[in-house]
Each structure stands twice: as structure tokens, then as C-alpha cells.
Design an enzyme around this catalytic site. Structure first.
Site, short mmCIF file in Angstrom:
data_model
loop_
_atom_site.label_atom_id
_atom_site.label_comp_id
_atom_site.label_asym_id
_atom_site.label_seq_id
_atom_site.Cartn_x
_atom_site.Cartn_y
_atom_site.Cartn_z
N GLY A 45 -31.17 19.47 -5.36
CA GLY A 45 -31.63 18.51 -6.29
C GLY A 45 -32.23 17.35 -5.38
O GLY A 45 -31.46 16.76 -4.43
N GLU A 57 -21.37 23.88 -8.34
CA GLU A 57 -20.26 23.31 -7.85
C GLU A 57 -19.30 24.64 -8.16
O GLU A 57 -18.03 24.23 -8.22
CB GLU A 57 -19.85 22.16 -8.41
CG GLU A 57 -20.53 21.18 -8.65
CD GLU A 57 -21.09 20.57 -7.16
OE1 GLU A 57 -20.23 20.46 -6.28
OE2 GLU A 57 -22.27 19.94 -6.99
#
Lengths: 676, 381
Positions: free
Chosen positions: A227, A467
Site C-alpha cells: 500500500g 494482516e
């Protein structure tokens, strides 16, 4: 010029007012259906909504409202007038490039207004909690915005904080907080996601020049989903195998610049775009290749391990497993914020769907009677109200998790890892399920992007993957429980961590004939959730050891016992969430609040018992008792029904962050010559 | 009782002209400050006209040089000094109800703001559909200087002004003239006072309830005046920069940083107004505006009612009585605020103003619902 602008604005305002009201007035003379806001038709709430909001949000309410205010008052946040109200919601019809650019501009606006002050340079409980609160508010506006900020502060900034030492802190933290540089976090590769230890990027130390050389040896080693990498990031923390003197020392983290201040990609770095996604298009995910990129020795984030100038590997933590665990710490913060934001997403969708269901009618029971409000159908109640109760429970769970994280001590690291893994998975799954149910509950209106819910499905889907994949996380939960079990049995010591101390007591018994009042008692609810966890843990341990006795390795035995592992992970999570609910409830003294909380808690537990086949499968509930539970869920639906509006109002999500169907959807859809 | 009634009717003059009703607030000596009797009368009139199909339009104006200089706080302070803060609360209950009825009124209300519009006067006009400013208009929400906070639904309408102009106007109590009112959206039109009679006649003649028709009639008489050179509205950038800060303390230090950079009369006088105001008032006002921006008009008024009851009861601070003494009664203009410093007011103290009153016979503000009222306030700013 300013005056000219001002005049035009006044004129435009007058024109808009004239045309809009003219048509509205012409049509409103012959209304077919009229909109009545639920506030005027629903009974007044017996509990104080602002006190409930305080309990839900938990902390930093004034700060939260401040950021809501900042967003509402800026044109950057795309305010749109619908049915006499302003809504702020991103324009998802913009191209991916436009969404990325506006996201960056919004960050700049928040930065200019001091929203990020102290996010990395601040220390202590207050500033940690404030940071978490503000991120949640930002997430209510747009997931992309929050993720882009989260990557910069929590992942890049967190890596510097946790893996770096003073030299890195001095150099990077303040610069990061002020966006003098833009950071990203290069961990995932095309070939390795959840299995970080398997990544293939290699860094070798060149003692002659005192530099590290980072290399992407093959295509599967390209960094993926990074990102910020595709457009904006100037720096990254790279996770890589470290090779010193031909020996692999495992995964380490290094700082590398990837773009110069003008945005040009640095030499020996190649970057490609991950392209359009099913959501989160405001985040510029990219792919990175490192072609023997040289960085100074000081760029190794050396809090866990260091390499001396002459090329000696030095680490205080000798065990590679523990060393790796230390590297994973920042991912805990990601799981904490993901879990919390999943609950807010569920809250948005429930607030919209429930408000709509209190104003939208469908079908009459007799030919000449009025059509029935959607939420007056027991079936509609049963679709939404259990999810509402679960969202309350998970809101308490998220608050508990945040405190566990912020107040973490070395002794609590394992608990934090297990609880954050469990809650991240369960809360994000709950959100996706809630979004789908709410989308359908709004019928066709749920399909319109402006009504948010449908769009949120795409925006939040990623939460079950990033995550830590939810399924992998849940396996880690059951593995950790097994570890506790084996350790306790081996040393013949009582259980004390992970909330397993109930295993030390005698096994709870469930009455053969459950009554309505029994199933609503905290005692029963606690007993049955502990019983399930305890029994499944015993089963799981037994099955693993049986497979081991048949010659399987422990790892294969665990893999083969996946179904018990799944059930056990659920059992742990439900019990832990329940206990956070009871804990929150016990801190409340106000009677009306306590009353509604007890209804919500019972609904949370009973719908869990009703939905999870494990209770019947393993015999914790008899068929008759399961029927009693099911009946009580229906009763609780009717008990929650009069409070539905106050319960969603208590979420504290400002009107402007809901959507037109949550309010006067007739006015919002009335004919206007300027449709946009 | 008969005399009271007569007095009451005198305080609001009513004219019936075709389908229009013209209400004139008539206490010119008191600058048309809203007495309890006026509030009751206006509320009754508005409710009666809402259900009267022969009425299409309401014009509200003031006799003399004021539209309305605010609520009758002198009477409220008298009640408090008599140990009867609840009578004061009843006054506000009625006034806020009137504000709500105006905000959700289904027929157009045209307020002619040809003079002073302060505090309660703003509440009696800004919630209505059309607000006509003139060269004589003088608007202010001066409550923070009185130890109160911008009430009468101001947390709703101030927070909806452009940027953070509402925080500026609400915290400093700054005075705005007609052109400024139009620029920021408090007024919908600007009409020179010499044209008001013709405008009124045209509105009466229109015989219409349709907002677009009313608007186009007013447009014929209206103009877009120049903002004065030193208007605060020209300073919107600096206002946004400073008044968007999180707390009052941060707002003041942002202003002081600006002042350090270069000398600027606007900033100096802004800081002065803030330093003169009641510190408690500033804190609860900022919180109120910030919450108001996130709420509908009904919730805004209900919250403000809780707040005003706390102010009247005086358990947390007695600044309201002190402010009225210094500004309105003794006129020494030297209030002794207690607490006297922003830093001595904790978040918990501020929180208490927003909490439910723990008094046995106290009730939350219950707002009227009726088929003649709109279910919500249409955004007008």
C-alpha cells in the site's frame, strides 16, 4: 476575484433553492406515501442515548466529533445534498487514479489541521488511545483513507518505532508524522503472504563497503500489495532474509528509499501497479522489485539484531523463533485497528438498514389496512436484531482489545497475539456477514453506492485477508490453546493464561430442562460457553495425541484435526467476547442502561447457541433445550424491537456519514431538474 | 388576568392581510426582547396558523430599531436570584419549542431583519425559510460574554455556516451586518429598508405558500451588497485555520501565533473578545457547536435545553448570573468569571453540562410532532 466568487456563490445558492423547492412543493401536494422520521414514530428511549454512545465509543468522544466536524466542513470530503440533508461520502465513481489523488489530498487536509499531531512523537496511554479513536473516525468516512494512513503510521511508523533504535527514531518519526516522507511496508510477496518466514527477498551484507544489498531473486519474491508503493511512497521498510557470511539469519527489516522527493523512482528499484481492485481503490497498492539495491548498514532496523561494521551478526535473542516473534509485533497493532474498524463498518450498515426498516413499509396484512413497517415483521427483526446485539458484543470486545494492546506488557504479548488474532477474524467475518444481510434488508436501495452498504462490502472484504488470513489466525488460536493445555498437563499446573482458568474448576453442568429465565442468566451463559471451550480443547488435544500415537508428527496431527480446531477457535472467541460484554456491563450502574445491556447480552449468547451446530453436535444442548433457546431468541427480538432506533443512534455515527435511505428517502429521490 | 392577556396580545401585533399573517414584535423600548408572554404568544400563533389552511405565509418583524434583541434574560436572572431557576428553565423550554416549530414549519416564514438581531432574535428567524437582511441589520450571538452559550438552536445553524465561521461567530459574539449575514448564509436575501413596504405588499399579494414563488418575489427587491472592506468574512481563511482547532485553548494559541507573525487588528480584536468571554461559556459553546454539526435540529435543541438547565441551576459555574449582572444590570462590564481560566475547567466539568439533569421533576425537552409540521428541518443554510 474573491468578490466575484462570493457573488456567484450567492446567486447559485438562490437558484438552487428556487428550483429545488419549486418542484418539491409541486409534488408534495399529492403525496402517495409520506415519510415520517423514526424519531417521531418510535417510542422514546428508556435509556440515555448519549450515555450509551459513551459506553460504545469508550474514549475520546470530543476528539472524534472534532474530526467528524473537520471532514463535514471541507469540500474535499465530497459533501452532497440529498433530501435536505448533507452527506459526506467519497465519490466511488471516480477512477482509481482520481480516488488515489483525492485520498492523498484528504490526508494533507487532516495533516494541516493537526489530526496526526503526536501520532508517532507522542507517548503514553492518552496519545495512543486518541490515535486509535481518530483512525476509527476516519475509517467511518472511507476505508481507503484509513488504510493509507494506517500503512504510513502504524506499519511504516510502527516498524521504525518497534524495530528501530534511537538513530532511526530521531531520523524518521517526526519526519513521518509530518509527511516529509511517505512510508510503506514491504512484507508480502507474490509467493508468500501469511507465511512471512518463507519470503524469498534476500539481503546480504557487504563488509567491504559497509552496505546491505537487497535483492529480489525471482518473480515470486516481488513485493506485492504494498500500500502506497504504486504512486506516493518515498520510503519503505523491506522484510527480507538476512544473509551474513553465507548464513541465513532469518527475516529482518531494512529501510530503503524508493522514490526521490520529486516522486521519481530510485535506481535499481522497479515498481508496478497492482491495478484496480474490488474495493480500496483509493490505496495505491504496488509491486516492488529490488535489483541489488545498496543501503547503508545503519538502515537495518536493529532493535532485535544488528550486524557490526565488520560483518558480525549480533542478537540478544538467540532463539530464531522468538526473534521472528519480535518482528511480528507491529502486525498486532494492525489487527487491533482492523478489528475495531470492522465493528464500525457493521455499525454504519446496521444504522442505515434499521433506520430504513423503520420507515419503509411493504405489504398489508388485510386488504384495506396500512402496509407493515419492515421492522415490524418478525422475520425482518430476526435478520437484523441478532446482528445488532452481536455488534454490541463485538464493540465491547474491540474496546477490550484496544486496552489490552495499549497497556501491553511483555507478559501479555502471547495473550495479545491470541486475542487479537481471534477478534480480528471473528469481528471482520461478522462485519461481512452483517453488510450482506443489511444490503439485502434494504432491497434495491442497498445496491446504490450512495447508500454505502453495498460499497462497504467491497471496501471491507480485504479485512478477512490482510494482516493475517482469518483462517490462519484462527488456527493459531487453537494451536495456542493446545500449547497452554499441553504445558498445564505436562507441568501439572493450573491454567492461568488466555482466560482458560475456568478449566481449573469442575466441569459446569447444564440443566436438563432449560427455562427462559435460566438461559438469560449470566451464570448459564458463562457455563455453556466455557463448557464448549473446555470440552473442545480436551477433544482437540486427545485427537492430536491420537494421531501422534499413530506416528504422525505434531504438525500433521494438528492439520488433520482441522475441524475440531475450527470449532475450538470459535469457542474460545465466543467465550472471550462474552466475557468482555459482562465486564462492560458490570461497570455500568445506570439501571435503564443495564437493562438493555442484559437483553443484548442474552441475545448475543442465545443466537450464538442457536447458530452454531457445535452445541447440538457435541451434546451441550439437548434438542429440547435448543428449542428453548430458539424460542427465546424470538422473544428477545420483540424485546429489542422498540429499542432498535435508540440502539443504532447510540452508535454515534453522525447523520452525514450514514446515507439518504437512512432519512427522508422520498425527498432524496424526488424529481429535480439537476440530477447529478 | 385580563390585563396580562391584553399586555400579552399587545406584545405581538397581528395583522391579517389576505392569506398572509404579519406578526410584529412590539416591545420597542426593550428592543423587542422576547418576554415569556411574547414567546407563548408567538408559539400559539405559529401553531394556530400551521393548522389554518387559509394562512399561506408568515411575516415576522420587529417594531422600532430592533428585530429582536434576544431572550428576556433579565427576567430569568431575576428568577434565579429568587431561587427559582426552574421558572427560567420553563421559559427556555417554551422558547426552544418555538424555535423547533419554526425550523420544521411547513409554510414559509419571512423574517424581516431590519435592525438588531441578537441571541433569541436569531433563534426566532434563522430557522425560518427566508431571512431578509437590510442595511440596518446587526446580528450577533453574544452569549459567551454573558456567561451563557449560543442557544435557541444556534448549535444547529451556526455549525452549518461555511467552514468554521460558526465557531468564530458563536465564540466571539462578533457583530455581523446585513451584507455579512447574506454572505455567510444567515440571511437569504438583502433588501434595502426603503423597499420593505413594497416587498411586504408584494408578498401579501402573492397569496402563495410555494417557497420558489416567495423567493422570486423577494429576489425582485433584493440586491447583492458589497461586503465592507474590513469584513470578517474576508478573513475566512484565517478563521478556518484557527477556529477549526480542537479546543478553545488551541484556537486561542493558533490566533496568537498568527498575531505574532504580523500585526493584524482583526486577530487582535478576535483574541480580545475570546479573553473577555466566560471561559466556561467558551468551552461549552465550542462543544455544543461541534456536536450540533453532527445532529438534527431536534437533538440540538434537546441538548441545548440540558445545557441551559445546568447553566441556570449554577452548580458547575454561576457565570450566567455574573455575566448578566456585569453587562445588563450593573453595567460595569467587568464580570468576575469563576473559573477564571480555561485551564481550570476540566473535561469532566464540560461533560456535566451535556448530561441529563439529576432532578426528580426535571424533564427532557419534548418537541411537538404534528401533521402540520415537517418531520425534519430542511437545511436552509
Amino acid at each position: 476575484m474573491e468578490k466575484f466568487n462570493f457573488r456567484t456563490q450567492v446567486l447559485i445558492r438562490h437558484l438552487q433553492q428556487t428550483t429545488a423547492t419549486a418542484t418539491a412543493a409541486a409534488i408534495s401536494r399529492s403525496p402517495c406515501l409520506s415519510y415520517a422520521p423514526p424519531e417521531t414514530s418510535e417510542p422514546p428511549s428508556p435509556f440515555d442515548v448519549s450515555s450509551m454512545r459513551k459506553l460504545m465509543d469508550g474514549h475520546n468522544l470530543v476528539d472524534r466529533d472534532w474530526v467528524f466536524n473537520l471532514m463535514i466542513q471541507s469540500k474535499l470530503f465530497n459533501p452532497k445534498m440529498r433530501g435536505g440533508k448533507v452527506f459526506v461520502v467519497p465519490d466511488y465513481n471516480q477512477s482509481m487514479e482520481q480516488q488515489r489523488e483525492i485520498t492523498m489530498k484528504r490526508i494533507q487536509y487532516l495533516l494541516d489541521h493537526g489530526v496526526f499531531d503526536g501520532w508517532l512523537t507522542g507517548r503514553g496511554f492518552e496519545s495512543e488511545m486518541r490515535k486509535l479513536a481518530l483512525l476509527e473516525v476516519i475509517e467511518i468516512f472511507d476505508h481507503s483513507l484509513a488504510i493509507k494512513i494506517g500503512v504510513h503510521f502504524f506499519l511504516w511508523g510502527g516498524a521504525i518505532q518497534f524495530f528501530g533504535t534511537k538513530r532511526h527514531h530521531d531520523k524518521w518519526l517526526s519526519a513521518t508524522e509530518n509527511y516529509l516522507i511517505k512510508g510503506c511496508f514491504s512484507m508480502t510477496e507474490l509467493g508468500h503472504g501469511s507465511n512471512v518466514r518463507g519470503i524469498e527477498t534476500v539481503t546480504t551484507y557487504d563488509s567491504k563497503s559497509g552496505e546491505f544489498v537487497i535483492n529480489t531473486p525471482c518473480e515470486s519474491a516481488q513485493k506485492y500489495w504494498i500500500g502506497g508503493a504504486a504512486n506516493h511512497a518515498t520510503h519503505t521498510v523491506v522484510f527480507s532474509q538476512l544473509n551474513v557470511d553465507g548464513k541465513n539469519e532469518g527475516v529482518h527489516a531494512f529501510i530503503t528509499q524508493i522514490r526521490d522527493a520529486d516522486g521519481n523512482i530510485c535506481p535499481n528499484i522497479r515498481i508496478a501497479d497492482c491495478g484496480h481492485k474490488i474495493g480500496l481503490n483509493g490505496v495505491d497498492n504496488g509491486r516492488i522489485w529490488f535489483d541489488n539495491v545498496r543501503i547503508p548498514r545503519e538502515n537495518l532496523l536493529n532493535s532485535v539484531a544488528d550486524v557490526s561494521p565488520d560483518g558480525k551478526y549480533l542478537s540478544a535473542i538467540k532463539d530464531p523463533d522468538q526473534r521472528f516473534g519480535a518482528f511480528m509485533a507491529p502486525l498486532t497493532s494492525g489487527r487491533v485497528t482492523i478489528a475495531a474498524s470492522a465493528v464500525y463498518s457493521a455499525k454504519i450498515s446496521l444504522a442505515i438498514a434499521i433506520r430504513y426498516s423503520l420507515t419503509r413499509r411493504a405489504f398489508s396484512i388485510t386488504p384495506d389496512s396500512a402496509e407493515v413497517l419492515l421492522l415490524d415483521y418478525p422475520s425482518h427483526q430476526h435478520r437484523l436484531l441478532p446482528l445488532l446485539a452481536k455488534t454490541y458484543a463485538m464493540s465491547f470486545a474491540a474496546n477490550h482489545l484496544k486496552l489490552l494492546y495499549v497497556k501491553r506488557t511483555p507478559q501479555l504479548i502471547k495473550t495479545l497475539h491470541v486475542v487479537s488474532s481471534s477478534f480480528k477474524a471473528i469481528l471482520t467475518w461478522h462485519n461481512m456477514r452483517t453488510l450482506q444481510e443489511c444490503r439485502e434488508a434494504c432491497g434495491g436501495q442497498g445496491l446504490k453506492t450512495e447508500n454505502r452498504i453495498g460499497q462497504l462490502k467491497g471496501e471491507f472484504d480485504v479485512q478477512s485477508t490482510f494482516e493475517g488470513d482469518n483462517n490462519v489466525l484462527m488456527q493459531q488460536v487453537s494451536k495456542a490453546l493446545l500449547g497452554e493445555y499441553l504445558a498445564a498437563k505436562k507441568r501439572n499446573k493450573p491454567f492461568k493464561d488466555l482466560g482458560l482458568d475456568h478449566m481449573n474448576k469442575s466441569c459446569p453442568t447444564i440443566p436438563l430442562q432449560l427455562t427462559a429465565s435460566t438461559v438469560r442468566s449470566v451464570q448459564f451463559q458463562n457455563d455453556i460457553l466455557c463448557l464448549r471451550e473446555r470440552d473442545l480443547l480436551n477433544h482437540f488435544a486427545a485427537q492430536v495425541s491420537k494421531y501422534q500415537a499413530q506416528g504422525e508428527s505434531k504438525e500433521s496431527a494438528v492439520i488433520a484435526s482441522y475441524r475440531l480446531a475450527e470449532d475450538l477457535g470459535r469457542a474460545f472467541s465466543d467465550r472471550a467476547i462474552f466475557q468482555t460484554f459482562v465486564e462492560a456491563e458490570n461497570n455500568v450502574t445506570d439501571v435503564p442502561l443495564k437493562n438493555i445491556l442484559s437483553v443484548l447480552r442474552s441475545m448475543y449468547v442465545l443466537v450464538t447457541l442457536d447458530e452454531d451446530a457445535a452445541f447440538l453436535r457435541y451434546g451441550y444442548l439437548t434438542v429440547e433445550n435448543a428449542e428453548t433457546v430458539r424460542k427465546e431468541v424470538a422473544n428477545l427480538c420483540s424485546e429489542m424491537r422498540p429499542h432498535a432506533l435508540a440502539l443504532v443512534t447510540s452508535f454515534g455515527i453522525p447523520d452525514a456519514f450514514l446515507s439518504p435511505i437512512a432519512f427522508d428517502w422520498i425527498a432524496a429521490n424526488s424529481w429535480s431538474p439537476e440530477q447529478d | 388576568m385580563a390585563s396580562t392577556h391584553e399586555q400579552t396580545t399587545d406584545q405581538v401585533l397581528v395583522e391579517e392581510k389576505s392569506s398572509a399573517r404579519i406578526f410584529t414584535m412590539n416591545r420597542p423600548k426593550q428592543l423587542n426582547a422576547l418576554s415569556a408572554a411574547m414567546v407563548s404568544r408567538l408559539l400559539d400563533l405559529f401553531l394556530a396558523c400551521a393548522g389554518d389552511s387559509s394562512v399561506k405565509l408568515i411575516i415576522l418583524k420587529g417594531k422600532g430599531r430592533a428585530f429582536c434583541a434576544g431572550g428576556d434574560v433579565a427576567a430569568v436572572v431575576h428568577d434565579i436570584n429568587q431561587g427559582n431557576w426552574k421558572r427560567g428553565a420553563d421559559y427556555f423550554r417554551k422558547e426552544f419549542t418555538m424555535n423547533y416549530v419554526m425550523a420544521t414549519y411547513s409554510k414559509p416564514q419571512v423574517s424581516i431583519l431590519n435592525g438588531i438581531v441578537m441571541g433569541g432574535g436569531g433563534g426566532a428567524s434563522i430557522h425560518g425559510r427566508f431571512r431578509i437582511a437590510t442595511e440596518n441589520s446587526l446580528f450577533a450571538m453574544p452569549e459567551t460574554a454573558l456567561g451563557l452559550f449560543p442557544d435557541v438552536g444556534a448549535s444547529y445553524f451556526l455549525s452549518r455556516l461555511p467552514g468554521f465561521f460558526g465557531e468564530y461567530a458563536g465564540l466571539t459574539g462578533t457583530r455581523l451586518d446585513g451584507p455579512e449575514m447574506l454572505a455567510c448564509g444567515l440571511a437569504t436575501h438583502f433588501v434595502r429598508s426603503e423597499k420593505l413596504q413594497l416587498l411586504e405588499a408584494a408578498l401579501v399579494k402573492a397569496d402563495s405558500s410555494v417557497p420558489a414563488v416567495i423567493s422570486s418575489i423577494i429576489d425582485e427587491f433584493s440586491e447583492i451588497p458589497d461586503l465592507k472592506r474590513n469584513s470578517a468574512y474576508h478573513r475566512l481563511n484565517i478563521i478556518n485555520k484557527c477556529f477549526s482547532r480542537r479546543t478553545v485553548e488551541e484556537i486561542i494559541s493558533a490566533l496568537e501565533r498568527e498575531a505574532d507573525e504580523k500585526k493584524d487588528d482583526f486577530i487582535t480584536s478576535t483574541i480580545q473578545s475570546l479573553k473577555k468571554a466566560s471561559p466556561t461559556s467558551l468551552k461549552i459553546s465550542l462543544r455544543s457547536i461541534r456536536e450540533g454539526r453532527l445532529q438534527g435540529i431536534g437533538n440540538c435543541l434537546a441538548r441545548e435545553f440540558r445545557m441551559v438547565c445546568h447553566v441556570l441551576r449554577g452548580e458547575i459555574s454561576k457565570d450566567f448570573v455574573e455575566g448578566c449582572r456585569a453587562i445588563l444590570l450593573d453595567k460595569d462590564k467587568n464580570p468576575k468569571w469563576d473559573p477564571s481560566r480555561l485551564e481550570s475547567i476540566s473535561d469532566e466539568m464540560v461533560d456535566r453540562y451535556f448530561s441529563k439533569m439529576n432532578e426528580d421533576d426535571w424533564e427532557e425537552l419534548q418537541l411537538p410532532v404534528g401533521s402540520n409540521l415537517l418531520p425534519y428541518a430542511v437545511a436552509k443554510l
